[in-house]
Design a protein around this motif. Structure first.
Motif, PDB file in Angstrom:
ATOM      1  N   ARG A  85      15.533   9.682  54.493  1.00  0.00           N
ATOM      2  CA  ARG A  85      15.101   8.286  54.628  1.00  0.00           C
ATOM      3  C   ARG A  85      15.661   7.434  53.489  1.00  0.00           C
ATOM      4  O   ARG A  85      16.184   6.341  53.706  1.00  0.00           O
ATOM      5  N   ALA A  86      15.596   7.951  52.257  1.00  0.00           N
ATOM      6  CA  ALA A  86      16.137   7.217  51.099  1.00  0.00           C
ATOM      7  C   ALA A  86      17.645   7.022  51.236  1.00  0.00           C
ATOM      8  O   ALA A  86      18.168   5.954  50.898  1.00  0.00           O
ATOM      9  N   LEU A  87      18.342   8.019  51.756  1.00  0.00           N
ATOM     10  CA  LEU A  87      19.784   7.899  51.975  1.00  0.00           C
ATOM     11  C   LEU A  87      20.090   6.808  52.993  1.00  0.00           C
ATOM     12  O   LEU A  87      21.024   6.021  52.818  1.00  0.00           O
ATOM     13  N   ARG A  88      19.293   6.754  54.061  1.00  0.00           N
ATOM     14  CA  ARG A  88      19.474   5.717  55.088  1.00  0.00           C
ATOM     15  C   ARG A  88      19.199   4.333  54.515  1.00  0.00           C
ATOM     16  O   ARG A  88      19.999   3.412  54.679  1.00  0.00           O
ATOM     17  N   ILE A  89      18.074   4.192  53.835  1.00  0.00           N
ATOM     18  CA  ILE A  89      17.690   2.901  53.260  1.00  0.00           C
ATOM     19  C   ILE A  89      18.729   2.460  52.219  1.00  0.00           C
ATOM     20  O   ILE A  89      19.059   1.277  52.116  1.00  0.00           O
ATOM     21  N   GLY A  90      19.275   3.430  51.476  1.00  0.00           N
ATOM     22  CA  GLY A  90      20.268   3.128  50.448  1.00  0.00           C
ATOM     23  C   GLY A  90      21.662   2.853  50.989  1.00  0.00           C
ATOM     24  O   GLY A  90      22.575   2.574  50.226  1.00  0.00           O
ATOM     25  N   GLY A  91      21.821   2.930  52.310  1.00  0.00           N
ATOM     26  CA  GLY A  91      23.098   2.605  52.932  1.00  0.00           C
ATOM     27  C   GLY A  91      24.149   3.693  52.842  1.00  0.00           C
ATOM     28  O   GLY A  91      25.331   3.438  53.064  1.00  0.00           O
ATOM     29  N   LEU A  92      23.742   4.923  52.548  1.00  0.00           N
ATOM     30  CA  LEU A  92      24.711   6.013  52.427  1.00  0.00           C
ATOM     31  C   LEU A  92      24.969   6.744  53.743  1.00  0.00           C
ATOM     32  O   LEU A  92      25.869   7.575  53.823  1.00  0.00           O
ATOM     33  N   VAL A  93      24.165   6.434  54.746  1.00  0.00           N
ATOM     34  CA  VAL A  93      24.373   7.009  56.078  1.00  0.00           C
ATOM     35  C   VAL A  93      25.000   5.911  56.917  1.00  0.00           C
ATOM     36  O   VAL A  93      24.485   4.796  56.942  1.00  0.00           O
TER      37      VAL A  93
END
Length: 122
Positions: A85-93
């Motif tokens: 979820r943090a990766l998605r929110i951080g724009g890394l996905v």
């Protein structure tokens, strides 16, 4: 955050445990070390990562850029749901591919280039 590095023939797996609260700015040092040693396929195994904060997101962005400059690939294996979820929110996905397991990540590595290179050298 603790890191363990395991090397394969043309790749390495870096397993992280703990959290990213103490990270300094810049790329992850273990990844820089692997890149400097010529590794071009790197899997970040996150099953033991407890917390990914904005410092960790920034470090992953910087790590991705360092890998791109060296024409290397980075993948993330086995992140817990809160880390995904943090990766998605951080724009890394989808900038960094995410795999359900280390085994899946290893199976997706692009080994064709290495095989072609070895055939040319023979």
């Amino acid at each position: 955050m603790e890191a363990r590095i395991r090397r394969g023939e043309h790749f390495c797996v870096i397993s992280y445990e703990g959290d990213t609260t103490g990270l300094m700015p810049g790329p992850l040092p273990e990844v820089l070390q692997a890149l400097n040693e010529g590794t071009r396929e790197i899997i970040l195994e996150f099953s033991g990562l407890k917390y990914l904060n904005p410092n960790g997101i920034k470090a992953l962005r910087d790590t991705l850029e360092a890998a791109k400059v060296r024409d290397a690939n980075i993948g993330i294996a086995a992140p817990p749901a809160h880390v995904r979820r943090a990766l998605r929110i951080g724009g890394l996905v989808p900038a960094i591919p995410i795999y359900h397991s280390e085994r899946e990540a290893i199976s997706k590595l692009d080994m064709v280039d290495y095989r072609d290179e070895a055939a040319v050298e023979s």
